[in-house]
Design a protein around this motif. Structure first.
Motif, PDB file in Angstrom:
ATOM      1  N   SER A   1      43.127  35.749  32.213  1.00  0.00           N
ATOM      2  CA  SER A   1      43.512  35.831  33.626  1.00  0.00           C
ATOM      3  C   SER A   1      44.769  36.669  33.792  1.00  0.00           C
ATOM      4  O   SER A   1      44.862  37.482  34.712  1.00  0.00           O
ATOM      5  N   ALA A   2      45.746  36.486  32.915  1.00  0.00           N
ATOM      6  CA  ALA A   2      46.991  37.249  32.991  1.00  0.00           C
ATOM      7  C   ALA A   2      46.734  38.736  32.785  1.00  0.00           C
ATOM      8  O   ALA A   2      47.283  39.584  33.495  1.00  0.00           O
ATOM      9  N   ILE A   3      45.873  39.067  31.821  1.00  0.00           N
ATOM     10  CA  ILE A   3      45.538  40.471  31.559  1.00  0.00           C
ATOM     11  C   ILE A   3      44.800  41.068  32.748  1.00  0.00           C
ATOM     12  O   ILE A   3      45.112  42.174  33.193  1.00  0.00           O
ATOM     13  N   LEU A   4      43.824  40.344  33.273  1.00  0.00           N
ATOM     14  CA  LEU A   4      43.073  40.826  34.435  1.00  0.00           C
ATOM     15  C   LEU A   4      44.002  41.059  35.619  1.00  0.00           C
ATOM     16  O   LEU A   4      43.917  42.092  36.291  1.00  0.00           O
ATOM     17  N   LEU A   5      44.920  40.139  35.871  1.00  0.00           N
ATOM     18  CA  LEU A   5      45.856  40.281  36.980  1.00  0.00           C
ATOM     19  C   LEU A   5      46.773  41.488  36.772  1.00  0.00           C
ATOM     20  O   LEU A   5      47.028  42.246  37.709  1.00  0.00           O
ATOM     21  N   GLU A   6      47.217  41.719  35.546  1.00  0.00           N
ATOM     22  CA  GLU A   6      48.072  42.877  35.257  1.00  0.00           C
ATOM     23  C   GLU A   6      47.319  44.185  35.488  1.00  0.00           C
ATOM     24  O   GLU A   6      47.836  45.117  36.113  1.00  0.00           O
ATOM     25  N   ILE A   7      46.076  44.258  35.016  1.00  0.00           N
ATOM     26  CA  ILE A   7      45.260  45.460  35.227  1.00  0.00           C
ATOM     27  C   ILE A   7      45.028  45.687  36.716  1.00  0.00           C
ATOM     28  O   ILE A   7      45.121  46.806  37.219  1.00  0.00           O
ATOM     29  N   PHE A   8      44.735  44.602  37.437  1.00  0.00           N
ATOM     30  CA  PHE A   8      44.510  44.708  38.873  1.00  0.00           C
ATOM     31  C   PHE A   8      45.738  45.287  39.579  1.00  0.00           C
ATOM     32  O   PHE A   8      45.627  46.197  40.393  1.00  0.00           O
ATOM     33  N   HIS A   9      46.923  44.761  39.273  1.00  0.00           N
ATOM     34  CA  HIS A   9      48.140  45.246  39.935  1.00  0.00           C
ATOM     35  C   HIS A   9      48.410  46.712  39.599  1.00  0.00           C
ATOM     36  O   HIS A   9      48.874  47.468  40.454  1.00  0.00           O
ATOM     37  N   GLU A  10      48.113  47.137  38.376  1.00  0.00           N
ATOM     38  CA  GLU A  10      48.280  48.542  38.010  1.00  0.00           C
ATOM     39  C   GLU A  10      47.323  49.420  38.811  1.00  0.00           C
ATOM     40  O   GLU A  10      47.703  50.479  39.315  1.00  0.00           O
TER      41      GLU A  10
ATOM     42  N   MET B   1      37.145  42.563  39.790  1.00  0.00           N
ATOM     43  CA  MET B   1      37.830  43.608  40.542  1.00  0.00           C
ATOM     44  C   MET B   1      36.814  44.306  41.428  1.00  0.00           C
ATOM     45  O   MET B   1      35.770  44.738  40.951  1.00  0.00           O
ATOM     46  N   VAL B   2      37.120  44.405  42.710  1.00  0.00           N
ATOM     47  CA  VAL B   2      36.234  45.035  43.681  1.00  0.00           C
ATOM     48  C   VAL B   2      37.006  46.191  44.308  1.00  0.00           C
ATOM     49  O   VAL B   2      38.080  45.985  44.881  1.00  0.00           O
ATOM     50  N   VAL B   3      36.460  47.390  44.176  1.00  0.00           N
ATOM     51  CA  VAL B   3      37.108  48.574  44.712  1.00  0.00           C
ATOM     52  C   VAL B   3      36.189  49.178  45.764  1.00  0.00           C
ATOM     53  O   VAL B   3      35.012  49.428  45.499  1.00  0.00           O
ATOM     54  N   THR B   4      36.736  49.386  46.958  1.00  0.00           N
ATOM     55  CA  THR B   4      35.955  50.003  48.032  1.00  0.00           C
ATOM     56  C   THR B   4      36.707  51.215  48.559  1.00  0.00           C
ATOM     57  O   THR B   4      37.931  51.289  48.466  1.00  0.00           O
ATOM     58  N   THR B   5      35.952  52.132  49.101  1.00  0.00           N
ATOM     59  CA  THR B   5      36.543  53.336  49.686  1.00  0.00           C
ATOM     60  C   THR B   5      36.442  53.250  51.200  1.00  0.00           C
ATOM     61  O   THR B   5      36.090  52.206  51.746  1.00  0.00           O
ATOM     62  N   ALA B   6      36.707  54.337  51.869  1.00  0.00           N
ATOM     63  CA  ALA B   6      36.631  54.367  53.329  1.00  0.00           C
ATOM     64  C   ALA B   6      35.262  53.882  53.791  1.00  0.00           C
ATOM     65  O   ALA B   6      34.241  54.169  53.168  1.00  0.00           O
TER      66      ALA B   6
END
Length: 194
Positions: free
Chosen positions: A14-23, A41-46
């Protein structure tokens, strides 16, 4: 011993995932929305035009009927997640608070009773809005969650959060007004969501 190691491993993951997410969030351009939803992690564009049309119509009605509110389309919220995941980092399509309550809020905000309502307009992955985000908003005690479901042509107001679910759901088909309770106290017209 195995249970302790497993719990430790989950905490480390969880800590690693959270760090990657914030980066990722820090490096993403403004048109990218990075969210962390129940460990994914969910990434969306316009968004495409119909999504933005629904957003504009909802915003127009809220501003017209409730001048005492503040609205954001980019407010990052940190809310509880379901299961062994780090806290969810969600960006609702619309976040509604009282006037001036966004002042001083950090980019990723852990609200404490200030939220009046959040709204999601379904996009490429409607199940996230229907299930995972709904659960997170309920776990975070968000009093009202409005889901504009374009695929189902419905508007659903979730209210009375309790134990990761909403006790009350009121759905209408597009074209039927949806009554919004206090502090809004008006009928949301849904015909223009079609």
């Amino acid at each position: 011993m195995t249970a302790e190691r497993t719990a430790y491993d989950v905490d480390q993951q969880s800590a690693i995932l959270l760090e990657i997410f914030h980066e990722l969030d820090a490096a993403a351009p403004e048109v990218i929305r990075a969210q962390l939803v129940e460990g994914e992690m969910v990434v969306t564009t316009a968004q495409e035009g119909r999504h933005e049309h629904c957003w504009s119509e909802l915003t127009r009605q809220l501003v017209r009927e409730c001048p005492e509110i503040s609205i954001s389309a980019r407010k990052g919220l940190v809310l509880p997640s379901h299961g062994p995941h780090p806290d969810n980092h969600l960006i609702p399509d619309l976040t509604v608070v009282g006037r001036r309550e966004f002042r001083g809020a950090p980019p990723w905000w852990r609200p404490d009773g200030e939220l009046r309502m959040v709204a999601e307009i379904t996009g490429d992955r409607p199940e996230l809005d229907r299930i995972a985000k709904c659960r997170s908003y309920a776990l975070g005690a968000v009093p009202l969650y409005l889901l504009i479901d374009r695929e189902r042509a419905t508007a659903t107001l979730h209210s009375r959060p309790s134990d990761g679910d909403y006790l009350v759901r009121h759905s209408v088909r597009f074209g039927t007004p949806l009554p919004l309770p206090a502090p809004f106290s008006f009928d949301l017209e849904t015909a223009d969501f079609l």
